[in-house]
Design a protein around this motif. Sequence first.
Motif, PDB file in Angstrom:
ATOM      1  N   LEU A 174     -18.911  -3.604   5.686  1.00 55.62           N
ATOM      2  CA  LEU A 174     -17.650  -2.981   6.245  1.00 55.62           C
ATOM      3  C   LEU A 174     -16.435  -4.162   6.165  1.00 55.62           C
ATOM      4  N   GLN A 175     -16.787  -5.349   6.887  1.00 56.68           N
ATOM      5  CA  GLN A 175     -15.700  -6.423   6.827  1.00 56.68           C
ATOM      6  C   GLN A 175     -15.064  -6.631   5.487  1.00 56.68           C
ATOM      7  N   THR A 176     -16.001  -6.441   4.389  1.00 54.40           N
ATOM      8  CA  THR A 176     -15.278  -6.770   3.053  1.00 54.40           C
ATOM      9  C   THR A 176     -14.190  -5.796   2.635  1.00 54.40           C
ATOM     10  N   LEU A 177     -14.428  -4.706   3.138  1.00 52.83           N
ATOM     11  CA  LEU A 177     -13.511  -3.603   2.572  1.00 52.83           C
ATOM     12  C   LEU A 177     -11.899  -3.599   3.272  1.00 52.83           C
ATOM     13  N   ILE A 178     -11.932  -4.404   4.331  1.00 54.28           N
ATOM     14  CA  ILE A 178     -10.432  -4.399   4.891  1.00 54.28           C
ATOM     15  C   ILE A 178     -10.127  -5.853   5.052  1.00 54.28           C
ATOM     16  N   SER A 179      -8.904  -6.243   5.002  1.00 54.30           N
ATOM     17  CA  SER A 179      -8.408  -7.723   5.391  1.00 54.30           C
ATOM     18  C   SER A 179      -7.099  -7.592   6.184  1.00 54.30           C
ATOM     19  N   PRO A 180      -6.875  -8.600   6.865  1.00 57.22           N
ATOM     20  CA  PRO A 180      -5.480  -8.397   7.966  1.00 57.22           C
ATOM     21  C   PRO A 180      -4.300  -8.844   6.865  1.00 57.22           C
ATOM     22  N   TYR A 181      -3.281  -8.222   7.399  1.00 53.19           N
ATOM     23  CA  TYR A 181      -1.982  -8.589   6.595  1.00 53.19           C
ATOM     24  C   TYR A 181      -1.407  -9.866   6.858  1.00 53.19           C
ATOM     25  N   THR A 182      -1.128 -10.479   5.830  1.00 50.68           N
ATOM     26  CA  THR A 182      -0.634 -11.977   5.658  1.00 50.68           C
ATOM     27  C   THR A 182       0.765 -11.912   5.233  1.00 50.68           C
ATOM     28  N   PRO A 183       1.943 -12.045   5.799  1.00 56.52           N
ATOM     29  CA  PRO A 183       3.186 -11.976   5.042  1.00 56.52           C
ATOM     30  C   PRO A 183       3.427 -13.361   4.311  1.00 56.52           C
ATOM     31  N   THR A 184       4.147 -12.885   3.200  1.00 52.07           N
ATOM     32  CA  THR A 184       4.308 -14.071   2.337  1.00 52.07           C
ATOM     33  C   THR A 184       5.348 -15.392   3.022  1.00 52.07           C
ATOM     34  N   LEU A 195      -3.034  -4.560   9.198  1.00 52.99           N
ATOM     35  CA  LEU A 195      -4.015  -4.666   8.230  1.00 52.99           C
ATOM     36  C   LEU A 195      -3.143  -4.454   6.844  1.00 52.99           C
ATOM     37  N   ALA A 196      -3.883  -5.197   5.770  1.00 51.34           N
ATOM     38  CA  ALA A 196      -3.191  -4.899   4.425  1.00 51.34           C
ATOM     39  C   ALA A 196      -3.527  -3.552   3.861  1.00 51.34           C
ATOM     40  N   LEU A 197      -2.490  -3.060   3.183  1.00 49.78           N
ATOM     41  CA  LEU A 197      -2.694  -1.584   2.849  1.00 49.78           C
ATOM     42  C   LEU A 197      -2.951  -1.821   1.288  1.00 49.78           C
ATOM     43  N   PRO A 198      -4.064  -0.747   0.968  1.00 49.21           N
ATOM     44  CA  PRO A 198      -4.384  -1.003  -0.679  1.00 49.21           C
ATOM     45  C   PRO A 198      -3.326  -0.780  -1.622  1.00 49.21           C
ATOM     46  N   PRO A 199      -3.634  -1.101  -2.696  1.00 49.66           N
ATOM     47  CA  PRO A 199      -2.578  -0.989  -3.911  1.00 49.66           C
ATOM     48  C   PRO A 199      -2.047   0.640  -3.781  1.00 49.66           C
ATOM     49  N   LEU A 200      -0.883   0.879  -4.156  1.00 52.81           N
ATOM     50  CA  LEU A 200      -0.124   2.111  -4.437  1.00 52.81           C
ATOM     51  C   LEU A 200      -0.648   2.774  -5.412  1.00 52.81           C
ATOM     52  N   ARG A 201      -1.328   2.443  -6.574  1.00 52.48           N
ATOM     53  CA  ARG A 201      -1.838   2.858  -7.456  1.00 52.48           C
ATOM     54  C   ARG A 201      -3.290   3.004  -7.603  1.00 52.48           C
ATOM     55  N   SER A 202      -3.889   3.235  -6.374  1.00 50.12           N
ATOM     56  CA  SER A 202      -5.213   3.172  -6.373  1.00 50.12           C
ATOM     57  C   SER A 202      -5.805   4.534  -6.713  1.00 50.12           C
ATOM     58  N   THR A 212      -9.094   2.653   2.529  1.00 47.55           N
ATOM     59  CA  THR A 212      -7.706   3.310   2.467  1.00 47.55           C
ATOM     60  C   THR A 212      -7.226   3.800   3.782  1.00 47.55           C
ATOM     61  N   LEU A 213      -7.957   4.745   4.302  1.00 44.53           N
ATOM     62  CA  LEU A 213      -7.640   5.362   5.655  1.00 44.53           C
ATOM     63  C   LEU A 213      -7.716   4.338   6.648  1.00 44.53           C
ATOM     64  N   ALA A 214      -8.606   3.503   6.834  1.00 44.53           N
ATOM     65  CA  ALA A 214      -8.514   2.474   8.047  1.00 44.53           C
ATOM     66  C   ALA A 214      -7.400   1.713   7.951  1.00 44.53           C
ATOM     67  N   PRO A 215      -6.880   1.028   7.047  1.00 44.94           N
ATOM     68  CA  PRO A 215      -5.625   0.407   7.101  1.00 44.94           C
ATOM     69  C   PRO A 215      -4.436   1.175   7.639  1.00 44.94           C
ATOM     70  N   GLN A 216      -4.058   2.393   6.810  1.00 41.83           N
ATOM     71  CA  GLN A 216      -3.076   3.343   7.350  1.00 41.83           C
ATOM     72  C   GLN A 216      -3.173   3.946   8.445  1.00 41.83           C
ATOM     73  N   TRP A 217      -4.297   4.133   9.322  1.00 41.59           N
ATOM     74  CA  TRP A 217      -4.326   4.678  10.674  1.00 41.59           C
ATOM     75  C   TRP A 217      -4.146   3.556  11.447  1.00 41.59           C
ATOM     76  N   TRP A 218      -4.641   2.389  11.299  1.00 35.54           N
ATOM     77  CA  TRP A 218      -4.478   1.259  12.262  1.00 35.54           C
ATOM     78  C   TRP A 218      -2.878   0.589  12.225  1.00 35.54           C
TER      79      TRP A 218
END
Length: 260
Positions: A174-184, A195-202, A212-218
């Motif tokens: 499960l840990q490999t499915l999401i990752s923290p958001y790191t700004p450039t 959390l980092a959002l998935p690609p828009l064209r997924s 997909t759902l976990a980063p959006q809700w988080w």
Amino acid sequence: MHSHHLKLNLSKSDLLFFPSSSSPSSDLSISVPLESTTLSPSSSTKNLGVTLDPCLSYSQHISTLARTCRFFLSNIRRIRPFLTNYATQLLVQALVLSHLDYCNSLLAGLPASATRPLQLIQNSAARLVFSLPRFSHATSLLRSLHWLPITAHIQFKTLVLAYRCLDQTAPSYLQTLISPYTPTRPLRSACTRRLALPPLRSPSSRARSFSTLAPQWWNDLPTDVRTAQSLTTFWRLLKTHLSFLKCALLALICPLFYCI
């Protein structure tokens, strides 16, 4: 299985395909030479108490679950005159809510119409605890019992898994499915535990996936909830947030939803 000297138990084996939207329809099967038989695809199969179907709509699972819960509610209703409110609540939580909560995170992303039978079961259970008639409003009852609505509880389970992933206490797969958001570049959002959002064209098939759902809700949670220092604190803040948010939203959008 043949190379490991194992025998397939055909009475406990099912073949189920989960095709994508672009997959061609074909009648596939698997032959078992040692048994001189063939496994044909099934329309549904049950695994660990959850009924799966090729489209992952869980319609049959929800129907079976609702029927089981109605059976227990009917039995509790027969002895309700001899029980206190507290005793009834304990019975309902042990025999009904435990079924509603089991593996309910699999229902994440389903439309409200799909989970509506489960919400009606929860409403009936709340009315039974307080010995109220069928058409009594259930929103205030759920708040009194500190029960999250079905959709909110599904979201609660998913977000708790996301917190455990960030805390590195969840399973590694499960840990490999999401990752923290790191700004450039240095931004204030770097300290808000997003959390980092998935690609828009997924692919659309991933719309209901955990990644997909976990980063959006988080990311939609208030900052004080996301930055909770312990899992216990996160539980408390998250339940309070979802309780007021979901109950108020459902009562505003569809006031008759809890009266059915």
